[in-house]
Design a protein around this motif. Structure first.
Motif, PDB file in Angstrom:
ATOM      1  N   ASP A 166      -9.497  -7.515   8.759  1.00 33.39           N
ATOM      2  CA  ASP A 166      -9.271  -6.134   8.241  1.00 33.39           C
ATOM      3  C   ASP A 166      -8.162  -6.383   7.001  1.00 33.39           C
ATOM      4  O   ASP A 166      -8.527  -5.556   5.876  1.00 33.39           O
ATOM      5  CB  ASP A 166      -8.546  -5.272   9.396  1.00 33.39           C
ATOM      6  N   ARG A 222     -10.170  -8.596   4.912  1.00 33.91           N
ATOM      7  CA  ARG A 222     -11.475  -7.704   3.661  1.00 33.91           C
ATOM      8  C   ARG A 222     -10.934  -6.686   2.670  1.00 33.91           C
ATOM      9  O   ARG A 222     -11.534  -6.812   1.855  1.00 33.91           O
ATOM     10  CB  ARG A 222     -12.109  -6.256   4.859  1.00 33.91           C
ATOM     11  N   LEU A 223      -9.192  -6.045   2.919  1.00 35.65           N
ATOM     12  CA  LEU A 223      -9.263  -5.421   1.726  1.00 35.65           C
ATOM     13  C   LEU A 223      -8.623  -6.639   1.102  1.00 35.65           C
ATOM     14  O   LEU A 223      -8.758  -5.709  -0.696  1.00 35.65           O
ATOM     15  CB  LEU A 223      -8.042  -4.081   2.447  1.00 35.65           C
ATOM     16  N   ASP A 248      10.255   3.884   1.282  1.00 43.54           N
ATOM     17  CA  ASP A 248      10.332   3.766   2.328  1.00 43.54           C
ATOM     18  C   ASP A 248       9.659   2.169   2.936  1.00 43.54           C
ATOM     19  O   ASP A 248       9.467   1.618   3.921  1.00 43.54           O
ATOM     20  CB  ASP A 248      10.112   5.149   2.879  1.00 43.54           C
ATOM     21  N   THR A 265      -2.570  -1.617   3.835  1.00 40.23           N
ATOM     22  CA  THR A 265      -1.498  -0.830   3.838  1.00 40.23           C
ATOM     23  C   THR A 265      -0.821  -0.859   4.811  1.00 40.23           C
ATOM     24  O   THR A 265      -1.374  -1.881   5.865  1.00 40.23           O
ATOM     25  CB  THR A 265      -2.443   0.685   3.736  1.00 40.23           C
ATOM     26  N   GLU A 307      -1.305   0.747   7.763  1.00 40.14           N
ATOM     27  CA  GLU A 307      -2.179   0.821   8.286  1.00 40.14           C
ATOM     28  C   GLU A 307      -2.505  -0.239   8.542  1.00 40.14           C
ATOM     29  O   GLU A 307      -2.939  -0.299  11.077  1.00 40.14           O
ATOM     30  CB  GLU A 307      -3.448   1.569   8.234  1.00 40.14           C
ATOM     31  N   GLU A 308      -2.834  -1.247   7.841  1.00 41.52           N
ATOM     32  CA  GLU A 308      -3.554  -2.692   8.802  1.00 41.52           C
ATOM     33  C   GLU A 308      -2.413  -3.068   9.403  1.00 41.52           C
ATOM     34  O   GLU A 308      -2.456  -4.018  10.415  1.00 41.52           O
ATOM     35  CB  GLU A 308      -4.293  -3.039   7.171  1.00 41.52           C
ATOM     36  N   GLU A 323      -1.510  -2.207  12.535  1.00 45.23           N
ATOM     37  CA  GLU A 323      -2.310  -3.015  13.756  1.00 45.23           C
ATOM     38  C   GLU A 323      -1.408  -4.680  14.141  1.00 45.23           C
ATOM     39  O   GLU A 323      -1.584  -5.032  15.051  1.00 45.23           O
ATOM     40  CB  GLU A 323      -3.613  -3.320  13.381  1.00 45.23           C
ATOM     41  N   GLY A 331       2.590   1.904  13.528  1.00 45.82           N
ATOM     42  CA  GLY A 331       2.171   2.570  12.768  1.00 45.82           C
ATOM     43  C   GLY A 331       2.577   2.663  11.244  1.00 45.82           C
ATOM     44  O   GLY A 331       4.023   2.759  11.038  1.00 45.82           O
ATOM     45  N   PRO A 332       2.197   3.710  10.256  1.00 48.11           N
ATOM     46  CA  PRO A 332       2.855   3.486   8.816  1.00 48.11           C
ATOM     47  C   PRO A 332       3.499   4.938   9.329  1.00 48.11           C
ATOM     48  O   PRO A 332       4.294   4.037   8.026  1.00 48.11           O
ATOM     49  CB  PRO A 332       1.442   4.480   8.616  1.00 48.11           C
ATOM     50  N   GLU A 333       3.028   5.649   9.978  1.00 46.76           N
ATOM     51  CA  GLU A 333       4.053   6.531   9.897  1.00 46.76           C
ATOM     52  C   GLU A 333       5.741   6.127  10.194  1.00 46.76           C
ATOM     53  O   GLU A 333       7.190   6.105   9.501  1.00 46.76           O
ATOM     54  CB  GLU A 333       3.802   7.791  10.947  1.00 46.76           C
ATOM     55  N   LYS A 352       7.008   3.556   7.917  1.00 51.72           N
ATOM     56  CA  LYS A 352       8.123   4.828   7.056  1.00 51.72           C
ATOM     57  C   LYS A 352       9.318   4.880   7.253  1.00 51.72           C
ATOM     58  O   LYS A 352      10.367   4.835   6.592  1.00 51.72           O
ATOM     59  CB  LYS A 352       6.957   5.467   6.388  1.00 51.72           C
ATOM     60  N   ALA A 353       9.032   5.007   8.898  1.00 53.65           N
ATOM     61  CA  ALA A 353      10.598   6.144   9.364  1.00 53.65           C
ATOM     62  C   ALA A 353      11.693   5.105   9.141  1.00 53.65           C
ATOM     63  O   ALA A 353      12.236   4.879   9.215  1.00 53.65           O
ATOM     64  CB  ALA A 353      10.518   6.215  10.394  1.00 53.65           C
TER      65      ALA A 353
END
Lengths: 579, 394
Positions: free
Chosen positions: A216, A219-220, A458, A477, A479-480, A483, A494-496, A499-500
């Motif tokens: 993924d 690909r990005l 963050d 991002t 997200e990837e 993963e 995960g992203p959130e 970021k925390a």
């Protein structure tokens, strides 16, 4: 344990002891590695002065290092900067990080001061300190050559030995731990170099999930014009930005007196390719290979360097710029701060240095000879000593890089909120204000920028703790990468949640800085940017920044961060709340 | 940010992807604001307040396809996996929440799901999408989810027929009322484009706007270019095709400048097409029926290739238009489209969209895209009719 090794090498230079220790798992989970881990390990030491022997110098890799995750063979070096006085970290690639991880370590924690110069060798079988009197005084290339049979090398040059406040720690492959003068911290400890030689592998918890996530990401990357586009950084390196910044009228020129240099085409990406036969190089295992080298293998300058040894000093000769870059690498000097300090010096005396003088002044700086003694202090101290403090184009004493804040208001705000001083990489708003990633924002508007900068800080604190390269995020991002790290470690991120973690790291840094006296007063741009316009052209006006609007957005930023009007924490004991 | 909310509410209405009375946005700077349909606005605000992001949209789609996909999903399934390239690349998968899982406050659950993905479908409520740093980004993600569910539902119906009560009636309503005839009539084009920069920029801006207005792209992406001598004028990456003023990069053919680093990710494909066809202009959109039909292949059952969207080496045809596989950007698309597009003036990329070209101006390219999409639309309904749209007629 997957991803991490769970081990830290504790080196006491005063007593000459190397000892492998466990890192608590909950600390690794909460701070990941790299910048986050280093900042957490500074908790008991952040009040120490940059040259106090007990101040740690920390090298920390991340859980993705050694896993074939794209762009993740990196480390962060963390300590306190002698240039800025802030907590400081720098992310660096090359091969050293990979070798360090493969030697079974997540971090190296170096404290104390050796009575005689030493170098540290790291090997799965034995970690040792060795005499380095014969290497002391040597340049980077010679030192690397002398130690290369011990593995990958990171070393300081004469600048670090002599306490230049913007001395780098250089990787053997030409990468640098730059900007904040951590080379001088290493030099003050009497540590000339570190070698790492490991052959271990990083254990991956879920290989199938990892392969999918890696696919993924790739690909990005391929979908990103900035990364793999035919005009992107994989082709031309970061000098691909030269033409763009000129067109956008935000290329700092002659100490930021203007924002357009008519001869910048001489050192653009295509010009470097043509004149220097630039070929692709890069960090271990990185698919992008954005670094460029000459046909002879000499590392070629990055965008910041060509602009600052170029237009910022009124120099258009590409070969002189390449030479200045090579000299800095050899002496162990930060190119941005060196060139910006010379530029401020040039404006102060009424004449910018020409190409020949640049070379001699760089040597003088590294050895603190003649005028080099003054210049080795960086632009802020130098300009104050010359009685012209307004000529230092810096924030918190860190010289500004090659994005004029009058041309990108998010960048203007991010320069002052950065915890390590005037740096473009903490929030990296150029990504959206100029390069349109992930989506474009209006570069001449402050609207929403306080929140955007906070979020980006963050995100990037997490990225610096994975440790991944920020260029990866021109395509991918969290997200990837969430993963990837979940697949590698077996711990769900995960992203959130990332970021925390980033927010935790950012606030910790800010807390350290506030405890050391930093406040709203230090979150300020040089007054030139509020009083003088940049260069107009191609239908673009570059007016001075509206100071009231800037201040309004900065106060919004403080509120979003939970800080008071002075940018501080009030009575809050942040560290007591954190793992 | 209120002006942004107003702008993107208008765009959701203009592209008819959301119901008039079912749109809400939330955005936060130092304060959080929420606007739109009251219940959705409350949900949007409560969800966004739990996220480290700037904006969020919650809207009820104008078509019930997302809800149908949830209802058709098997027990234990928790997400939809898009098959089209664009959404597959950027969304990966789309989590959904069933109505039965929504007891109590939905915001914490939504925030948890949106903490990992850009958009979520909530049965009976709508699509909820987040924008990490702008309101526009939340609109884009909503639009991508809408596009993805549209394409997947049409694919699934063609394969499995109607399975649920009311599904056929809703589909008929979609066909007869929501879908509109697609044509290029009423649009003005410059017949033969000159080499004048100002004329070229104005024409690209206008045709970009037409492309959005006629629904030939999802959200507003796609790309568009014209060549003039040694220069390609091409829309920038992440540019709204209906707002291209100031967002068109002039790129020298010899790559003597890198100013075009911000150009569309398909710059290489455009350049190769110009080199191999002698065309003057190129238009690239994501018309929905073309995307759906491009993924139908009679040989799937016996073919060894599984990642058809990138690995299929064959050139198929849809109404005389070649269909090829290929990834976005530096992937295979730039290799596979240029050799096949010259003969017919159009090419479809598997699960992605349509490229068309014009020898003199955009009139030809636009008409070609309309023709491709109309053919695919008719062919879709012809095939659906031949299967009676039903394997287990409800």
């Amino acid at each position: 344990m997957y991803g991490w090794t769970g081990k830290l090498l504790h080196v006491d230079l005063t007593r000459g002891i190397c000892e492998r220790r466990e890192i608590p798992t909950e600390i690794l989970h909460a701070y990941l590695g790299g910048r986050g881990l280093g900042v957490r390990l500074m908790r008991d030491y952040f009040r120490l002065g940059p040259f106090e022997p007990d101040l740690p110098l920390i090298f920390a890799v991340g859980p993705l290092c050694g896993s074939n995750s794209p762009t993740a063979a990196r480390l962060s070096c963390v300590s306190r900067s002698p240039l800025t006085g802030t907590i400081y970290d720098c992310s660096a690639g090359g091969r050293f990080a990979w070798r360090l991880k493969a030697a079974g370590l997540d971090a190296v924690f170096i404290t104390g001061k050796s009575p005689q110069p030493v170098f540290l060798s790291i090997d799965p079988a034995r970690d040792e300190l060795h005499p380095a009197q014969l290497l002391w005084g040597k340049g980077v290339k010679e030192t690397v050559a002398a130690l290369s049979e011990r593995g990958s090398v990171t070393t300081i040059g004469p600048a670090g030995e002599n306490g230049v406040l913007f001395a780098n720690i250089m990787m053997g492959e030409g990468n640098s731990i730059g900007r904040g003068g951590l080379g001088a911290v290493m030099g003050a400890k009497g540590l000339k170099a570190i070698t790492a030689q490991g052959d271990g592998t990083t254990a991956i918890a879920d290989k199938e999930r990892f392969d999918r996530a890696r696919g993924d990401v790739m690909r990005l990357f391929r979908a990103s014009p900035v990364i793999f586009g035919e005009l992107g950084i994989a082709e031309y390196g970061t000098p691909a930005l030269v033409d763009l910044m000129a067109q956008r009228r935000m290329a700092p020129t002659e100490n930021f007196r203007s924002t357009f240099f008519a001869d910048s085409g001489n050192y653009s990406g295509p010009a470097i390719r043509k004149e220097c036969g630039a070929k692709k190089e890069g960090c271990y295992g990185c698919p992008i290979q954005c670094k460029k080298a000459s046909a002879a293998g000499e590392p070629l300058p990055e965008y910041e360097t060509v602009n600052h040894f170029g237009g910022l000093n009124g120099i258009s000769d590409l070969h002189a710029i390449v030479k200045a870059n090579s000299l800095c690498n050899e002496l162990g000097l930060d190119t941005i701060s060196a060139a910006a300090t010379l530029s401020a010096f040039g404006e102060a005396r009424g004449r910018f240095p020409d190409a020949a003088e640049v070379a001699s002044l760089l040597a003088d700086i590294a050895y603190r000879h003649g005028q080099g003694e003054l210049l080795s202090l960086g632009s802020r101290r130098m300009a104050e000593l010359l009685g012209k403090p307004e000529l230092s184009m810096s924030v918190k004493s860190l010289e500004l890089p090659a994005y004029d804040p009058r041309g990108a208001y998010g960048m203007a705000l991010a320069y002052v909120t950065s915890n390590r001083g005037g740096c473009h990489l903490r929030a990296y708003p150029i990504s959206h204000e100029i390069l349109r990633k992930p989506v474009p924002t209006d570069r001449f508007s402050f609207s929403g920028k306080a929140r955007i900068i906070k979020i980006a800080e963050d995100v990037n604190a997490a990225v610096d703790s994975l440790v991944a390269c920020k260029f990866a995020f021109f395509g991918a991002t969290l997200e990837e990468y969430g993963e990837l790290i979940s697949a590698v470690t077996g711990v769900e991120y995960g992203p959130e949640s990332l970021k925390a973690i980033g927010e935790r790291i950012y606030l910790t840094e800010r807390f350290y800085n506030c405890a050391n006296g930093f406040s709203h007063t230090h979150d300020m741009l040089p007054r030139r940017f509020f009083e003088e316009a940049g260069s107009a052209g191609e239908g673009i006006d570059v007016p001075p920044i509206d100071r009231a609007r800037f201040e309004e957005e900065l106060q919004k930023y403080y509120r979003i961060r939970g800080l008071d009007e002075d940018g501080r924490f009030g009575d809050r004991d942040l560290l007591a709340e954190l793992p | 940010m209120r002006d942004q909310i107003s702008k993107y509410t208008g765009k959701l209405l203009a592209d008819r992807s959301a119901c008039v009375d079912g749109i809400a946005f939330a955005a936060q700077d130092d304060v959080l604001i929420a606007a739109g349909a009251p219940e959705l606005a409350a949900l949007a605000g409560a969800t966004l307040s739990r996220l480290n992001s700037l904006a969020l949209v919650a809207a009820r789609p104008s078509l019930p396809f997302a809800d149908f996909l949830i209802a058709r999903a098997g027990q234990g399934e928790e997400c939809i996996v898009p098959q089209d390239t664009e959404t597959r690349t950027f969304l990966h998968d789309i989590p959904f929440l069933r109505r039965k899982d929504l007891a109590g406050d939905a915001a914490p659950i939504l925030a948890r799901l949106l903490g990992n993905r850009k958009g979520v479908i909530v049965e009976g409520v709508g699509i909820v999408a987040v924008g990490a740093i702008t309101v526009e980004q939340s609109f884009i993600n909503y639009s991508s989810v809408f596009h993805s569910t549209f394409v997947k539902y049409l694919q699934d119906v063609l394969v499995d027929g109607f399975l649920l009560p009311g599904e056929r009636e809703a589909f008929d309503s979609f066909r007869q009322e929501w879908l509109r005839p697609l044509s290029a009539s009423g649009l003005d084009f410059v017949g033969a484009l000159s080499l004048e920069k100002e004329e070229i920029l104005a024409e690209i801006e206008r045709v970009g706007r037409y492309t959005v207005e006629r629904g030939l792209v999802d959200s507003f992406f796609g790309n568009i270019s014209a060549v003039a001598g040694e220069r390609i004028y091409i829309s920038q990456t992440a540019a709204s095709l209906d707002e291209l003023k100031g967002c068109i990069d002039p790129v020298p053919a010899d790559n003597s400048s890198t100013t075009g680093i911000t150009a569309s990710s398909e710059l290489l494909a455009h350049r190769k097409i110009y080199e191999q066809t002698g065309a003057r202009v190129i238009l690239h959109g994501h018309p929905k029926f073309s995307v759906v039909m491009s993924m139908l292949c009679d040989k799937k059952a016996e073919c060894a290739i599984k990642d058809c969207w990138k690995d299929c080496p064959h050139v198929r045809e849809l109404g005389g238009t070649p269909v090829v596989a290929g990834e976005i950007g530096a992937g295979g698309l730039a290799k596979r489209v240029p050799p096949v597009i010259g003969a017919s003036g159009s090419a479809i990329v598997y699960g992605h969209g349509v490229f068309t070209l014009g020898r003199e101006g955009f009139g030809e390219a636009f008409a070609a895209m309309v023709d491709v999409e109309n053919f695919c639309r008719e062919e879709y309904f012809r095939r659906l009719g031949s299967t009676n749209g039903s394997k287990s007629d409800c």
